[in-house]
Scaffold this active site. Structure first.
Site, PDB file in Angstrom:
ATOM      1  N   SER A 132       0.849  -1.199   0.000  1.00  0.00           N
ATOM      2  CA  SER A 132       0.000   0.000   0.000  1.00  0.00           C
ATOM      3  C   SER A 132       0.879   1.242   0.000  1.00  0.00           C
ATOM      4  O   SER A 132       2.030   1.201   0.438  1.00  0.00           O
ATOM      5  CB  SER A 132      -0.862   0.043   1.270  1.00  0.00           C
ATOM      6  OG  SER A 132      -1.747  -1.039   1.321  1.00  0.00           O
ATOM      7  N   CYS A 280      -5.627   7.685  -6.311  1.00  0.00           N
ATOM      8  CA  CYS A 280      -4.393   7.972  -5.574  1.00  0.00           C
ATOM      9  C   CYS A 280      -3.824   9.380  -5.686  1.00  0.00           C
ATOM     10  O   CYS A 280      -3.308   9.897  -4.697  1.00  0.00           O
ATOM     11  CB  CYS A 280      -3.332   6.961  -5.969  1.00  0.00           C
ATOM     12  SG  CYS A 280      -3.784   5.313  -5.400  1.00  0.00           S
TER      13      CYS A 280
HETATM   14  P1  NAD Z   1      -8.780  -1.381  -3.182  1.00  0.00           P
HETATM   15  O1  NAD Z   1      -9.732  -0.640  -2.345  1.00  0.00           O
HETATM   16  O2  NAD Z   1      -9.122  -1.736  -4.583  1.00  0.00           O
HETATM   17  O3  NAD Z   1      -8.414  -2.773  -2.442  1.00  0.00           O
HETATM   18  C1  NAD Z   1      -8.121  -2.876  -1.082  1.00  0.00           C
HETATM   19  C2  NAD Z   1      -8.742  -4.169  -0.551  1.00  0.00           C
HETATM   20  O4  NAD Z   1      -8.273  -4.369   0.778  1.00  0.00           O
HETATM   21  C3  NAD Z   1     -10.269  -4.145  -0.468  1.00  0.00           C
HETATM   22  O5  NAD Z   1     -10.800  -5.193  -1.256  1.00  0.00           O
HETATM   23  C4  NAD Z   1     -10.568  -4.339   1.026  1.00  0.00           C
HETATM   24  O6  NAD Z   1     -11.694  -5.145   1.270  1.00  0.00           O
HETATM   25  C5  NAD Z   1      -9.310  -5.032   1.499  1.00  0.00           C
HETATM   26  N1  NAD Z   1      -9.076  -4.909   2.937  1.00  0.00           N
HETATM   27  C6  NAD Z   1      -9.095  -3.797   3.702  1.00  0.00           C
HETATM   28  N2  NAD Z   1      -8.792  -4.096   4.982  1.00  0.00           N
HETATM   29  C7  NAD Z   1      -8.582  -5.425   5.030  1.00  0.00           C
HETATM   30  C8  NAD Z   1      -8.238  -6.325   6.073  1.00  0.00           C
HETATM   31  N3  NAD Z   1      -8.024  -5.905   7.333  1.00  0.00           N
HETATM   32  N4  NAD Z   1      -8.102  -7.638   5.771  1.00  0.00           N
HETATM   33  C9  NAD Z   1      -8.310  -8.077   4.513  1.00  0.00           C
HETATM   34  N5  NAD Z   1      -8.626  -7.263   3.476  1.00  0.00           N
HETATM   35  C10 NAD Z   1      -8.769  -5.957   3.734  1.00  0.00           C
HETATM   36  O7  NAD Z   1      -7.424  -0.557  -3.126  1.00  0.00           O
HETATM   37  P2  NAD Z   1      -6.257  -0.523  -4.236  1.00  0.00           P
HETATM   38  O8  NAD Z   1      -6.618   0.401  -5.333  1.00  0.00           O
HETATM   39  O9  NAD Z   1      -5.850  -1.932  -4.561  1.00  0.00           O
HETATM   40  O10 NAD Z   1      -5.104   0.190  -3.400  1.00  0.00           O
HETATM   41  C11 NAD Z   1      -4.430  -0.476  -2.358  1.00  0.00           C
HETATM   42  C12 NAD Z   1      -3.207   0.336  -1.978  1.00  0.00           C
HETATM   43  O11 NAD Z   1      -2.330   0.433  -3.095  1.00  0.00           O
HETATM   44  C13 NAD Z   1      -3.522   1.790  -1.580  1.00  0.00           C
HETATM   45  O12 NAD Z   1      -2.633   2.173  -0.555  1.00  0.00           O
HETATM   46  C14 NAD Z   1      -3.204   2.571  -2.841  1.00  0.00           C
HETATM   47  O13 NAD Z   1      -2.803   3.884  -2.544  1.00  0.00           O
HETATM   48  C15 NAD Z   1      -2.044   1.798  -3.415  1.00  0.00           C
HETATM   49  N6  NAD Z   1      -1.884   1.906  -4.882  1.00  0.00           N
HETATM   50  C16 NAD Z   1      -2.978   1.835  -5.704  1.00  0.00           C
HETATM   51  C17 NAD Z   1      -2.806   1.875  -7.083  1.00  0.00           C
HETATM   52  C18 NAD Z   1      -3.974   1.783  -8.016  1.00  0.00           C
HETATM   53  O14 NAD Z   1      -3.768   1.928  -9.210  1.00  0.00           O
HETATM   54  N7  NAD Z   1      -5.175   1.550  -7.560  1.00  0.00           N
HETATM   55  C19 NAD Z   1      -1.516   1.955  -7.622  1.00  0.00           C
HETATM   56  C20 NAD Z   1      -0.422   2.014  -6.754  1.00  0.00           C
HETATM   57  C21 NAD Z   1      -0.619   1.975  -5.380  1.00  0.00           C
HETATM   58  C1  UGA Z   2      -1.200   6.742 -11.178  1.00  0.00           C
HETATM   59  C2  UGA Z   2       0.293   6.655 -11.527  1.00  0.00           C
HETATM   60  O1  UGA Z   2       0.454   6.859 -12.937  1.00  0.00           O
HETATM   61  C3  UGA Z   2       0.856   5.292 -11.151  1.00  0.00           C
HETATM   62  O2  UGA Z   2       2.255   5.251 -11.396  1.00  0.00           O
HETATM   63  C4  UGA Z   2       0.579   5.044  -9.670  1.00  0.00           C
HETATM   64  O3  UGA Z   2       1.037   3.756  -9.295  1.00  0.00           O
HETATM   65  C5  UGA Z   2      -0.905   5.152  -9.399  1.00  0.00           C
HETATM   66  O4  UGA Z   2      -1.363   6.468  -9.801  1.00  0.00           O
HETATM   67  C6  UGA Z   2      -1.264   5.026  -7.965  1.00  0.00           C
HETATM   68  O5  UGA Z   2      -0.433   5.189  -7.088  1.00  0.00           O
HETATM   69  O6  UGA Z   2      -2.444   4.774  -7.768  1.00  0.00           O
HETATM   70  P1  UGA Z   2      -3.461   5.880 -12.267  1.00  0.00           P
HETATM   71  O7  UGA Z   2      -4.080   6.836 -11.326  1.00  0.00           O
HETATM   72  O8  UGA Z   2      -3.963   4.493 -12.302  1.00  0.00           O
HETATM   73  O9  UGA Z   2      -1.889   5.779 -11.964  1.00  0.00           O
HETATM   74  O10 UGA Z   2      -3.561   6.439 -13.752  1.00  0.00           O
HETATM   75  P2  UGA Z   2      -2.783   7.603 -14.546  1.00  0.00           P
HETATM   76  O11 UGA Z   2      -2.491   7.107 -15.894  1.00  0.00           O
HETATM   77  O12 UGA Z   2      -1.651   8.151 -13.781  1.00  0.00           O
HETATM   78  O13 UGA Z   2      -3.903   8.716 -14.674  1.00  0.00           O
HETATM   79  C7  UGA Z   2      -4.333   9.457 -13.546  1.00  0.00           C
HETATM   80  C8  UGA Z   2      -5.254  10.566 -14.002  1.00  0.00           C
HETATM   81  O14 UGA Z   2      -4.517  11.577 -14.679  1.00  0.00           O
HETATM   82  C9  UGA Z   2      -6.324  10.100 -14.986  1.00  0.00           C
HETATM   83  O15 UGA Z   2      -7.548  10.727 -14.707  1.00  0.00           O
HETATM   84  C10 UGA Z   2      -5.781  10.543 -16.324  1.00  0.00           C
HETATM   85  O16 UGA Z   2      -6.785  10.754 -17.266  1.00  0.00           O
HETATM   86  C11 UGA Z   2      -5.087  11.838 -15.938  1.00  0.00           C
HETATM   87  N1  UGA Z   2      -4.020  12.215 -16.879  1.00  0.00           N
HETATM   88  C12 UGA Z   2      -2.900  11.467 -16.978  1.00  0.00           C
HETATM   89  C13 UGA Z   2      -4.168  13.367 -17.641  1.00  0.00           C
HETATM   90  O17 UGA Z   2      -5.177  14.063 -17.539  1.00  0.00           O
HETATM   91  N2  UGA Z   2      -3.168  13.710 -18.501  1.00  0.00           N
HETATM   92  C14 UGA Z   2      -2.027  12.978 -18.630  1.00  0.00           C
HETATM   93  O18 UGA Z   2      -1.155  13.367 -19.442  1.00  0.00           O
HETATM   94  C15 UGA Z   2      -1.904  11.823 -17.848  1.00  0.00           C
END
Ligand code: NAD
Ligand code: UGA
EC number: 1.1.1.22
Length: 468
Positions: A132, A280
């Protein structure tokens, strides 16, 4: 130390795809992804791969390859934790909605619960990996819980930070071919170095060693927040200039191209839009701002907060432009939304610009008809309800979801493109035009459509950063 069993707590957008790739690339490691959300786990186990809870191009094939072989999805959290040599924590870390730090700080309650659960059930040594995104210094809190709330066994814990950089919509390719993998650990002890090496060996199954970067824990934790802040800053920077372009007849794409060819600036992430969304960027920058404030670094906090202020402005500006163009009233007018997800190729709508634009237009009593290829009506209502601007019933009266764009656009006064789905470019736009009220306005918040052609048909078009 060779890793044989991995447990990942959290089967979401990160836990699911990340573990599926580890399982695919490391057939000798058993990977169990656990979650307390039974519906989500059932969907991960669904025979019908189109029902996986996360839509990502190519993910269904990866899951089909590994599921049941060395990839398992389960709600038996304790069992999977105890069996594992390595436990990834990949639970959600949303912005706090209550108490101290409300609206800014990351809510770490799920992280703490995981740490306590690991400490409670572990009977053997474990490497605990922060997957996370977390505030810098969270590892010390996790360590304190693991070391002090044990079950009496002699289990020892090492904590690593291994932030995830995948972007939604391209998760599979990002995971298969990452720019870098970042692993932070306790570089001051032999046990710490061994733990780092154990995780390096997992990734080394498919990632070249020179792209696996190891650092101390704090650098790794802070680098993740910093990466997202820099990426979002680029979007807000180009979006701020999109408004100036509209005033001056400069074209934002031409400006982006001109600056992007400077190798020091680079061409990526300069696409002007209706505003960035996603789970995020906003949460991580707010978290960075909160951390800076908590150290008394006011200027640092203000500097990064501006990225969010600009993004909020961009979303509001897009909605207000629709209202003023439609003769200063959208009351009772049907506005068709093409796209609801925060970007293409994902079913994720968290913080999507569409939600905020819809909210502004509903305040002006417009009727929204929305279509997104991967988002269902219930999700749209849940997103609007979450804002708490009006009652759930009013949201249901104000927005209607359609399962195709043609019906959504029928009789509309205007179309707003909120997501850059490829399919929007393939439509019969003459047919859409014929069915609309006139003048037929089109607001392209993503610059995906060929507005020259649309204007030949008769549409009155506005594009972000280019104007009418
Ligand atoms: P998400 O909400 O899709 O998934 C999290 C899951 O964790 C949920 O299904 C929830 O039910 C489960 N959960 C929560 N507490 C729990 C517990 N105590 N035991 C078991 N399961 C539990 O979240 P996500 O988008 O996968 O993001 C997770 C982390 O990764 C966040 O910190 C986010 O910032 C980071 N992150 C997300 C992205 C992305 O693209 N979504 C990219 C990079 C990093
Ligand atoms: C972003 C980062 O790109 C990932 O590296 C990171 O792991 C992730 O956040 C995270 O920590 O959750 P994500 O949010 O999935 O990924 O998607 P992006 O492609 O970064 O787009 C984010 C937002 O910015 C979208 O709404 C997209 O449309 C917008 N965006 C992106 C723009 O408006 N212009 C751009 O040139 C790029």
């Amino acid at each position: 130390m060779e890793i044989k069993n991995i447990c990942c707590i959290g089967a979401g957008y990160v836990g699911g795809p990340t573990m599926a790739i580890i399982a695919q690339k490391c057939p000798s490691i058993n990977v169990t992804v656990v979650d307390i959300n039974e519906k989500r786990i059932a969907a991960w186990n669904d025979e019908d791969l189109s029902k996986l809870p996360v839509y990502e191009p190519g993910l269904d094939k990866v899951v089909a390859d590994a599921r049941g072989r060395n990839l398992f999805f389960s709600t038996e959290v304790d069992k999977a934790i105890d069996k594992a040599d390595m436990v990834f924590i990949s639970v959600n870390t949303p912005t706090k909605t209550y108490g101290k730090g409300k609206g800014m700080a990351a809510d770490l309650k799920y992280i703490e619960l995981c740490a306590r659960q690991i400490a409670r059930v572990a009977t053997t040594d474990k490497i605990v990996v922060e997957k996370s995104t977390l505030p810098v210094r969270t590892a010390s809190a996790i360590k304190s819980i693991l070391d002090n709330t044990g079950n009496g066994s002699n289990a020892k814990f090492q904590i690593l930070s291994n932030p995830e950089f995948l972007a939604e919509g391209t998760a599979v390719t990002d995971l298969l071919d990452p720019d870098r993998v970042l692993i932070g650990g306790d570089t001051s002890t032999e046990e710490g170095k061994e733990a780092i090496q154990a995780l390096v060996s997992v990734y080394a199954n498919w990632v070249p060693q020179n792209q696996i970067l190891t650092t101390n824990v704090w650098s790794s934790e802070l680098s993740k927040l910093t990466a997202n802040a820099f990426l979002a800053q680029r979007v807000s920077s180009i979006n701020s200039l999109s408004e100036l372009c509209e005033k001056t007849e400069a074209d934002v794409d031409e400006v982006a191209r001109a600056i992007g060819m400077d190798s020091r600036i680079g061409p990526k992430f300069l696409k002007s839009s209706v505003g960035f969304g996603g789970s995020c960027f906003q949460k991580d920058i707010l978290n960075l701002v909160y951390i800076a404030k908590s150290y008394g670094l006011v200027e640092v906090a203000d500097y990064w907060e501006q990225v969010i202020i600009m993004n909020d402005h961009q979303k509001r500006r897009f909605a207000h432009n629709i209202i003023s163009t439609l003769f200063n009233t959208v009351s009772g007018k049907k506005i068709a939304f093409l796209g609801w997800a925060f970007k293409k190729d994902t079913n994720d709508t968290r913080e999507s610009a569409a939600i905020y634009v819809a909210d502004e237009l509903l305040n002006e009593q417009s009727n929204i008809s929305a279509y997104d290829p991967k988002v269902q009506a219930e999700q749209m209502y849940a997103d609007l309800d979450y804002l708490n601007t009006r009652s759930s019933e009013e949201n249901r009266n104000g927005l209607t979801a359609f399962d195709n764009a043609y019906d959504a656009c029928k009789d509309a006064h205007a179309i707003a493109v909120l997501t850059e789905w490829d399919e929007f470019t393939t439509y019969d736009w003459q047919k859409i035009y014929d069915g609309m009220q006139k003048p037929a306005f089109l607001f392209d918040g993503r610059d995906v459509l060929d507005t020259k052609k649309l204007e030949e048909i008769g549409f009155v078009c506005y594009t972000i950063g280019k104007g009418m």
